[in-house]
Design a protein around this motif. Structure first.
Motif, PDB file in Angstrom:
ATOM      1  N   PHE A  73      -8.841  23.145  40.242  1.00  0.00           N
ATOM      2  CA  PHE A  73      -8.451  21.581  39.551  1.00  0.00           C
ATOM      3  C   PHE A  73      -8.206  20.095  40.063  1.00  0.00           C
ATOM      4  O   PHE A  73      -8.935  19.946  38.405  1.00  0.00           O
ATOM      5  CB  PHE A  73      -6.832  22.274  39.560  1.00  0.00           C
ATOM      6  N   GLU A  74      -8.257  20.304  41.456  1.00  0.00           N
ATOM      7  CA  GLU A  74      -8.836  19.331  41.679  1.00  0.00           C
ATOM      8  C   GLU A  74     -10.179  18.980  42.049  1.00  0.00           C
ATOM      9  O   GLU A  74     -10.315  18.144  41.432  1.00  0.00           O
ATOM     10  CB  GLU A  74      -8.814  19.629  43.854  1.00  0.00           C
ATOM     11  N   ALA A  75     -11.300  20.093  42.250  1.00  0.00           N
ATOM     12  CA  ALA A  75     -13.019  19.302  42.083  1.00  0.00           C
ATOM     13  C   ALA A  75     -13.175  19.158  40.471  1.00  0.00           C
ATOM     14  O   ALA A  75     -14.052  18.136  40.088  1.00  0.00           O
ATOM     15  CB  ALA A  75     -13.211  21.055  41.464  1.00  0.00           C
ATOM     16  N   GLY A  77     -11.215  17.579  38.664  1.00  0.00           N
ATOM     17  CA  GLY A  77     -10.409  16.265  38.769  1.00  0.00           C
ATOM     18  C   GLY A  77      -9.232  16.261  37.198  1.00  0.00           C
ATOM     19  O   GLY A  77      -8.841  15.610  36.438  1.00  0.00           O
ATOM     20  N   GLY A  78      -8.495  17.385  36.942  1.00  0.00           N
ATOM     21  CA  GLY A  78      -8.147  18.014  36.084  1.00  0.00           C
ATOM     22  C   GLY A  78      -8.033  17.564  35.059  1.00  0.00           C
ATOM     23  O   GLY A  78      -7.476  17.760  33.677  1.00  0.00           O
ATOM     24  N   TRP A  79      -9.500  18.173  35.072  1.00  0.00           N
ATOM     25  CA  TRP A  79     -10.525  17.984  32.957  1.00  0.00           C
ATOM     26  C   TRP A  79     -10.086  17.091  32.228  1.00  0.00           C
ATOM     27  O   TRP A  79      -9.635  16.369  31.171  1.00  0.00           O
ATOM     28  CB  TRP A  79     -10.044  19.138  32.714  1.00  0.00           C
ATOM     29  N   ASN A  80      -8.962  15.289  33.364  1.00  0.00           N
ATOM     30  CA  ASN A  80      -8.161  14.757  32.815  1.00  0.00           C
ATOM     31  C   ASN A  80      -6.911  14.796  31.321  1.00  0.00           C
ATOM     32  O   ASN A  80      -7.373  14.717  30.436  1.00  0.00           O
ATOM     33  CB  ASN A  80      -9.466  13.505  31.728  1.00  0.00           C
ATOM     34  N   GLY A  81      -7.007  16.096  32.110  1.00  0.00           N
ATOM     35  CA  GLY A  81      -5.862  16.433  31.213  1.00  0.00           C
ATOM     36  C   GLY A  81      -6.279  17.532  29.839  1.00  0.00           C
ATOM     37  O   GLY A  81      -5.038  18.222  29.505  1.00  0.00           O
ATOM     38  N   LEU A  82      -7.177  17.934  29.448  1.00  0.00           N
ATOM     39  CA  LEU A  82      -8.024  18.793  28.770  1.00  0.00           C
ATOM     40  C   LEU A  82      -9.129  19.020  28.546  1.00  0.00           C
ATOM     41  O   LEU A  82     -10.153  18.504  28.570  1.00  0.00           O
ATOM     42  CB  LEU A  82      -8.328  17.979  27.851  1.00  0.00           C
ATOM     43  N   HIS A  83      -9.597  20.251  28.678  1.00  0.00           N
ATOM     44  CA  HIS A  83     -10.629  21.238  29.481  1.00  0.00           C
ATOM     45  C   HIS A  83     -11.747  20.943  28.487  1.00  0.00           C
ATOM     46  O   HIS A  83     -11.481  21.038  26.858  1.00  0.00           O
ATOM     47  CB  HIS A  83     -10.219  23.041  29.442  1.00  0.00           C
ATOM     48  N   VAL A  89      -5.087  25.688  30.018  1.00  0.00           N
ATOM     49  CA  VAL A  89      -5.801  25.530  31.173  1.00  0.00           C
ATOM     50  C   VAL A  89      -4.572  26.522  31.942  1.00  0.00           C
ATOM     51  O   VAL A  89      -3.567  25.441  31.618  1.00  0.00           O
ATOM     52  CB  VAL A  89      -6.041  24.789  31.883  1.00  0.00           C
ATOM     53  N   VAL A  90      -3.918  26.584  32.744  1.00  0.00           N
ATOM     54  CA  VAL A  90      -3.859  27.756  33.516  1.00  0.00           C
ATOM     55  C   VAL A  90      -3.756  27.714  34.893  1.00  0.00           C
ATOM     56  O   VAL A  90      -4.619  28.459  35.363  1.00  0.00           O
ATOM     57  CB  VAL A  90      -2.329  29.170  33.429  1.00  0.00           C
ATOM     58  N   VAL A  91      -2.525  26.913  35.657  1.00  0.00           N
ATOM     59  CA  VAL A  91      -3.475  26.384  37.477  1.00  0.00           C
ATOM     60  C   VAL A  91      -2.027  27.463  37.734  1.00  0.00           C
ATOM     61  O   VAL A  91      -0.994  27.023  38.284  1.00  0.00           O
ATOM     62  CB  VAL A  91      -3.831  25.054  37.538  1.00  0.00           C
ATOM     63  N   LEU A  92      -2.390  28.100  38.710  1.00  0.00           N
ATOM     64  CA  LEU A  92      -2.278  29.444  39.789  1.00  0.00           C
ATOM     65  C   LEU A  92      -2.110  28.090  41.207  1.00  0.00           C
ATOM     66  O   LEU A  92      -2.807  28.050  42.130  1.00  0.00           O
ATOM     67  CB  LEU A  92      -2.282  30.153  40.228  1.00  0.00           C
ATOM     68  N   THR A  93      -0.732  27.649  41.561  1.00  0.00           N
ATOM     69  CA  THR A  93      -0.844  27.090  42.594  1.00  0.00           C
ATOM     70  C   THR A  93       0.684  26.740  43.395  1.00  0.00           C
ATOM     71  O   THR A  93       1.516  27.570  42.677  1.00  0.00           O
ATOM     72  CB  THR A  93      -0.602  24.821  42.367  1.00  0.00           C
ATOM     73  N   GLY A 134     -11.718  31.714  35.709  1.00  0.00           N
ATOM     74  CA  GLY A 134     -12.702  30.560  36.248  1.00  0.00           C
ATOM     75  C   GLY A 134     -12.202  30.995  37.416  1.00  0.00           C
ATOM     76  O   GLY A 134     -13.169  30.118  38.278  1.00  0.00           O
ATOM     77  N   SER A 135     -11.776  31.504  38.505  1.00  0.00           N
ATOM     78  CA  SER A 135     -11.459  31.001  39.694  1.00  0.00           C
ATOM     79  C   SER A 135     -12.328  32.326  40.585  1.00  0.00           C
ATOM     80  O   SER A 135     -11.775  33.727  40.089  1.00  0.00           O
ATOM     81  CB  SER A 135     -10.515  30.953  39.661  1.00  0.00           C
TER      82      SER A 135
END
Length: 198
Positions: A73-75, A77-83, A89-93, A134-135
């Motif tokens: 997600f960080e690398a 840039g959060g896809w500017n909010g849109l993949h 997109v689900v980010v596990l954090t 994707g991780s």
């Protein structure tokens, strides 16, 4: 509804490099003449050969949601909010980043329940379509918990020597895989496997 992991990987098993990042591994996305449409304002464009473009379109048509970890997600840039593929997109954090979630964004966060909760969220958001991980770390977690149905690997004709390995920390190994597809590409071979459940 399937749970699939997909990564571009070097011949020596890495999915990124400490200084090169994913530039070498993602080169195949821009070596052709056929454009696969993306969404958003990141300026990303897939230009592959015809067979790879067909594979990307097939993948897009069945894709419901994508799961990533915080580093991805960080690398990005959060896809500017849109993949760029236009799916949730689900980010596990452990913690939701400052400034998120954002209005109009398709990025969602899961902070409790681990990989199983993230997959459940992806299934709900994806409307019955395939959930793709994707991780590397999340792929390992899904394998270890018996939650992964398939693996697709874009095996790039390069060796990175160091970086993050796709298949570290496998607690339930050996895992048996059934090969489902092999497609040659431009500097890459696309491999598909079904994870044999025990």
């Amino acid at each position: 509804m399937k749970v699939t992991a997909n990564m571009s990987m070097s011949l020596d098993g890495f999915v990124n490099h400490p200084t090169d990042g994913v530039d070498t591994l993602f080169g195949w996305y821009s070596r052709g003449e056929v454009v696969t449409e993306t969404v958003g304002d990141q300026g990303w464009e897939f230009k592959t050969d015809a067979h790879e473009a067909e594979g990307l379109e097939d993948a897009k048509s069945s894709l419901g949601a994508i799961l990533y970890g915080r580093r991805s997600f960080e690398a990005a840039g959060g896809w500017n909010g849109l993949h760029p593929l236009g799916v949730p997109v689900v980010v596990l954090t452990h913690r939701i980043p400052e400034g998120w979630p954002r209005e109009g964004s398709s990025v969602h966060f899961v902070t409790e329940g681990g990989i199983s909760a993230a997959i459940a969220e992806g299934r709900e958001l994806g409307g019955g379509q395939t959930v793709v991980i994707g991780s590397a770390d999340l792929t390992q977690q899904a394998l270890n918990e018996g939650l992964l149905d398939e693996l697709t690997v874009d095996l790039v004709a390069a060796m990175l020597g160091e970086g993050t390995r796709f298949f570290d920390n496998l607690k339930g190994a050996p895992y048996e895989l059934e090969q489902t597809s092999v497609r040659p590409g431009n500097g890459v071979t696309h491999l598909g496997y079904r994870v044999v459940k025990r």
